[in-house]
Scaffold this motif. Structure first.
Motif, PDB file in Angstrom:
ATOM      1  N   ASP A  85     -49.927 -28.362   2.923  1.00 25.69           N
ATOM      2  CA  ASP A  85     -48.746 -27.621   2.467  1.00 25.69           C
ATOM      3  C   ASP A  85     -47.827 -27.199   3.603  1.00 25.69           C
ATOM      4  OD1 ASP A  85     -50.177 -25.548   3.546  1.00 25.69           O
ATOM      5  OD2 ASP A  85     -49.982 -24.233   1.837  1.00 25.69           O
ATOM      6  N   SER A  88     -42.124 -27.869   8.110  1.00 20.01           N
ATOM      7  CA  SER A  88     -41.753 -28.072   6.709  1.00 20.01           C
ATOM      8  C   SER A  88     -42.923 -27.603   5.859  1.00 20.01           C
ATOM      9  CB  SER A  88     -41.461 -29.550   6.451  1.00 20.01           C
ATOM     10  OG  SER A  88     -41.109 -29.742   5.105  1.00 20.01           O
ATOM     11  N   ARG A  89     -42.619 -26.921   4.754  1.00 17.34           N
ATOM     12  CA  ARG A  89     -43.679 -26.375   3.904  1.00 17.34           C
ATOM     13  C   ARG A  89     -43.518 -26.841   2.459  1.00 17.34           C
ATOM     14  NH1 ARG A  89     -44.460 -20.139   5.024  1.00 17.34           N
ATOM     15  NH2 ARG A  89     -46.438 -20.630   4.041  1.00 17.34           N
ATOM     16  N   GLY A  90     -44.605 -26.752   1.716  1.00 18.45           N
ATOM     17  CA  GLY A  90     -44.571 -27.070   0.294  1.00 18.45           C
ATOM     18  C   GLY A  90     -44.542 -28.556   0.011  1.00 18.45           C
ATOM     19  N   SER A  91     -43.959 -28.920  -1.123  1.00 21.33           N
ATOM     20  CA  SER A  91     -43.982 -30.321  -1.541  1.00 21.33           C
ATOM     21  C   SER A  91     -43.300 -31.265  -0.554  1.00 21.33           C
ATOM     22  CB  SER A  91     -43.406 -30.485  -2.952  1.00 21.33           C
ATOM     23  OG  SER A  91     -42.108 -29.970  -3.029  1.00 21.33           O
ATOM     24  N   ARG A 102     -45.890 -32.509   1.840  1.00 24.69           N
ATOM     25  CA  ARG A 102     -46.878 -33.435   1.281  1.00 24.69           C
ATOM     26  C   ARG A 102     -46.381 -34.870   1.211  1.00 24.69           C
ATOM     27  NH1 ARG A 102     -48.264 -28.813  -1.545  1.00 24.69           N
ATOM     28  NH2 ARG A 102     -46.704 -29.090  -3.151  1.00 24.69           N
TER      29      ARG A 102
END
Length: 93
Positions: A74, A58-61, A64
Motif C-alpha cells: 500500500d 505513492s500510497r494506496g491503489s 499497487r
C-alpha cells in the motif's frame, strides 16, 4: 503522493507471495521544510533509496499498480528527491 525521509529498514525473511526480493523501508512523512508530518509508514522500495534520503512515496491503489495483483503493498517509493524548490509566496506560510 507524500514527501518523506528514510529513517530505517525492515528485514523479513518470511513474506507474502509477491513480496519476494522487495526492500522495505521505514519512511517518516515530512513537510517541504523537513519537519515531521505524521506517523512513520512502511514502503516497498525498488529504486534503491537509503537512510537519510528524502523520497517521494505513492500510497494506496496507485502503489499497487506496479506490483503483481497478489502483492499486499500500500506504499512504494517512486522517487529519490535531489532537490526541491518552493516559491517565495509559499515559503511565508
Amino acid at each position: 503522493m507524500i514527501l518523506g525521509k528514510v529513517i530505517g529498514s525492515i528485514w523479513a525473511t518470511q513474506k507474502e507471495e509477491g513480496m519476494n526480493q522487495l526492500k522495505l523501508l521505514i519512511i517518516e512523512p515530512i513537510t517541504w521544510r523537513g519537519d515531521s508530518a505524521g506517523a512513520p509508514i512502511i514502503a516497498a522500495d525498488r529504486i534503491g533509496a537509503g537512510r537519510g534520503e528524502r523520497v517521494i512515496v505513492s500510497r494506496g491503489s496507485p502503489a499497487r499498480t506496479i506490483f503483481p495483483k497478489s502483492a499486499p503493498i500500500d506504499a512504494v517509493v517512486v522517487g529519490i528527491v535531489d532537490s526541491l524548490e518552493v516559491g517565495v509566496d509559499d515559503a511565508e506560510e
